[in-house]
Design a protein around this motif. Structure first.
Motif, PDB file in Angstrom:
ATOM      1  N   ASN A  21      11.763  -0.341  75.543  1.00 33.59           N
ATOM      2  CA  ASN A  21      11.541  -1.434  76.477  1.00 33.59           C
ATOM      3  C   ASN A  21      12.764  -1.579  77.393  1.00 33.59           C
ATOM      4  N   GLU A  55      13.864  -3.940  79.086  1.00 36.23           N
ATOM      5  CA  GLU A  55      14.575  -5.205  78.917  1.00 36.23           C
ATOM      6  C   GLU A  55      15.514  -5.168  77.712  1.00 36.23           C
ATOM      7  N   CYS A  67       8.330 -10.275  67.815  1.00 30.91           N
ATOM      8  CA  CYS A  67       8.569  -9.192  68.773  1.00 30.91           C
ATOM      9  C   CYS A  67       9.087  -9.751  70.100  1.00 30.91           C
ATOM     10  N   GLN A  68       8.534 -10.863  70.551  1.00 32.92           N
ATOM     11  CA  GLN A  68       9.003 -11.469  71.790  1.00 32.92           C
ATOM     12  C   GLN A  68      10.453 -11.954  71.654  1.00 32.92           C
ATOM     13  N   ILE A 103      12.722  -8.940  71.970  1.00 36.23           N
ATOM     14  CA  ILE A 103      12.891  -8.562  73.376  1.00 36.23           C
ATOM     15  C   ILE A 103      13.913  -9.480  74.042  1.00 36.23           C
ATOM     16  N   HIS A 155       5.464  -2.661  71.937  1.00 34.28           N
ATOM     17  CA  HIS A 155       6.422  -3.424  72.744  1.00 34.28           C
ATOM     18  C   HIS A 155       7.660  -2.609  73.109  1.00 34.28           C
ATOM     19  N   GLY A 156       7.730  -1.347  72.700  1.00 26.17           N
ATOM     20  CA  GLY A 156       8.881  -0.511  73.012  1.00 26.17           C
ATOM     21  C   GLY A 156      10.154  -0.971  72.338  1.00 26.17           C
ATOM     22  N   LEU A 157      10.026  -1.487  71.113  1.00 26.65           N
ATOM     23  CA  LEU A 157      11.180  -2.031  70.403  1.00 26.65           C
ATOM     24  C   LEU A 157      11.744  -1.009  69.412  1.00 26.65           C
TER      25      LEU A 157
END
Length: 480
Positions: free
Chosen positions: A71, A73, A195-196, A199, A239-241
């Motif tokens: 991600n 970000e 998850c949010q 990020i 989420h690309g984490l």
């Protein structure tokens, strides 16, 4: 930080941003610059391996690109904290502290935010600890503040299940953006909301516990756990984490763990790393029945090395990879452990201590009698395939505990080091001839490098590489 350190940090952050804009084109340029400005004798083997990985577009290069596909970000902030703050700038601070205080200074600190856990896994002492003990938010912040002063910017949560305290853990990530927080977790509490939060803070990395296939995982962790793990991994990947796997391998699951199928499953799910841990029979109720056999351990030794040459995932076997870190890394040499009661232990598997973080400073704990015994005795064996003072050198731990008057820190039922030795000595004797054969094998490509570990030189090399990076980054346009 001093003004000079602040300027160096800003310059290195700029270099990360430069690479992050176009990693495929700019990673080779970074290596060209390092080769141009760094003496050939600084990390020659590592630089050659990195160059070979880039030029051949190998599995290691694929892994590097996987990290840059996280991600957007998250990746720049995480790379800055991990590469710049936790390593390039931290190493010289740690080394100065070692020289000043005459003791080990850790690269990472493991700590248990809580003894609470929502699972009861076979062979895990935390399952017996109950839910009563916690390190408070203020306790953890105090540990991080003291650790940062010594140059430590990596903190790893164990337990218990740390995500029982997820709200506090997120607050700590916010408070210390220059640190990286890893977390051993059963993953059952990872959801969309968390998850949010990952990020948002960008410096939290889960290491999800999984032991092979669905059968072997559920057999140890409970029916349905494997399905919950897969759902959490799918969420993180979508989420690309960043995340990895923590695998405790035992006599029961070794054959399922050491398979290419299992390795491919981890990569497909999105894991960037896998840390393998040899089962330790710690605790009065734990028996040696789950300890891997010498044949299984040799197979794991060969399997991990084979997979490193072909799979885009970073693997580390904490028992069989002692040759790459000069033997035992506990006792603060590279890490230490603080349990939920505040006891400062040399290792997550060594439940003996002279110090509690509620009573003494972190530095005083590092200079406590048991930690100093580690400092004086490491490495415990010149064969780094036999690194541990409990598992492969079982006479050493009882001796050190007796000489220092360290007490048992088991939170349920105390176990003497002599009782623990009775469980590990037979395995140590069985492994010794295998370890000696592997260590002296002239056909092994690592053979010529063994016995030549120079920790001071490694620190010097890191410092010199850091200087090159800073010089490049301070140019108006990086000289690449």
């Amino acid at each position: 930080m001093t003004l000079t350190q602040t300027a160096e940090r800003a310059a290195l952050y700029k270099l990360i941003d430069y690479v992050n804009e176009d990693p495929e084109a700019r990673i080779p340029k970074i290596m060209d610059a390092i080769d141009r400005y760094t003496p050939k004798g600084v990390f020659p083997t590592q630089r050659e391996a990195f160059r070979r990985a880039i030029d051949s577009r190998s599995n290691w290069y694929e892994l590097i690109l996987r990290a840059f596909h996280l991600n957007p970000e998250v990746r720049a902030r995480l790379l800055k904290a991990l590469i710049v703050d936790a390593n390039i700038l931290a190493w010289p601070v740690q080394e100065r502290a070692r020289d000043a205080y005459g003791c080990n200074i850790p690269w990472a600190i493991l700590l248990d935010p809580t003894s609470a856990c929502n699972l009861r896994c076979t062979g895990c002492w935390a399952a017996e600890y109950g839910h009563a003990l916690n390190l408070s938010y203020e306790d953890i912040c105090s540990i991080v503040d003291q650790g940062r002063a010594l140059g430590c910017h990596v903190y790893i949560y164990t337990g218990g299940e740390p995500l029982v305290r997820k709200a506090d853990l997120v607050r700590i990530c916010e408070r210390y953006p220059d640190c990286v927080f890893l977390c051993f977790t059963n993953a059952t509490l990872i959801d969309e909301g968390f998850c949010q939060e990952m990020i948002r803070v960008a410096n939290f990395v889960p290491a999800i516990s999984a032991e092979g296939n669905e059968h072997t995982t559920d057999a140890r962790r409970g029916t349905g756990t494997y399905a919950k793990i897969e759902r959490a991994m799918d969420l993180l990947r979508e989420h690309g984490l960043p995340f990895g796997i923590s695998c405790c391998w035992t006599r029961a699951n070794a054959d399922a763990v050491a398979t290419e199928e299992n390795m491919d499953w981890m990569i497909e799910k999105g894991a960037l790393f896998c840390w393998y841990f040899h089962f330790m029979p710690v605790g009065r109720s734990s028996t040696p029945d789950l300890m891997p056999t010498p044949e299984q351990r040799e197979r794991m030794y060969r399997f991990v090395r084979e997979m490193r040459g072909v799979k885009p995932i970073f693997t580390l076997d904490f028992q069989n990879d002692g040759e790459y870190v000069g033997g035992c890394i506990a006792g603060g040499r590279r890490y230490l452990h603080i349990n939920a009661a505040g006891d400062v232990e040399p290792c997550v598997f060594i439940h003996y201590s002279n110090a509690n973080i509620h009573d003494v400073s972190l530095l005083d704990a590092l200079r406590s009698p048991l930690f100093m015994k580690y400092y004086e005795a490491q490495p415990f064996n010149t064969n780094h395939l036999r690194p541990c003072p409990m598992l492969e050198n079982p006479d050493d731990l009882p001796r050190m505990v007796a000489e220092t008057g360290a007490r048992s820190t088991d939170l349920v039922e105390q176990e003497t080091p002599e009782q623990l030795r009775e469980k590990t000595a037979p395995a140590a004797a069985a492994w010794a001839p295998v370890a000696e054969r592997l260590w002296s094998d002239p056909e092994d490509p690592e053979h010529a490098k063994r016995g030549d570990w120079h920790e001071g030189q490694a620190v010097t090399d890191v410092t010199r590489l850091a200087r090159v990076g800073r010089d490049l980054a301070t140019e108006p346009e990086p000289r690449l």
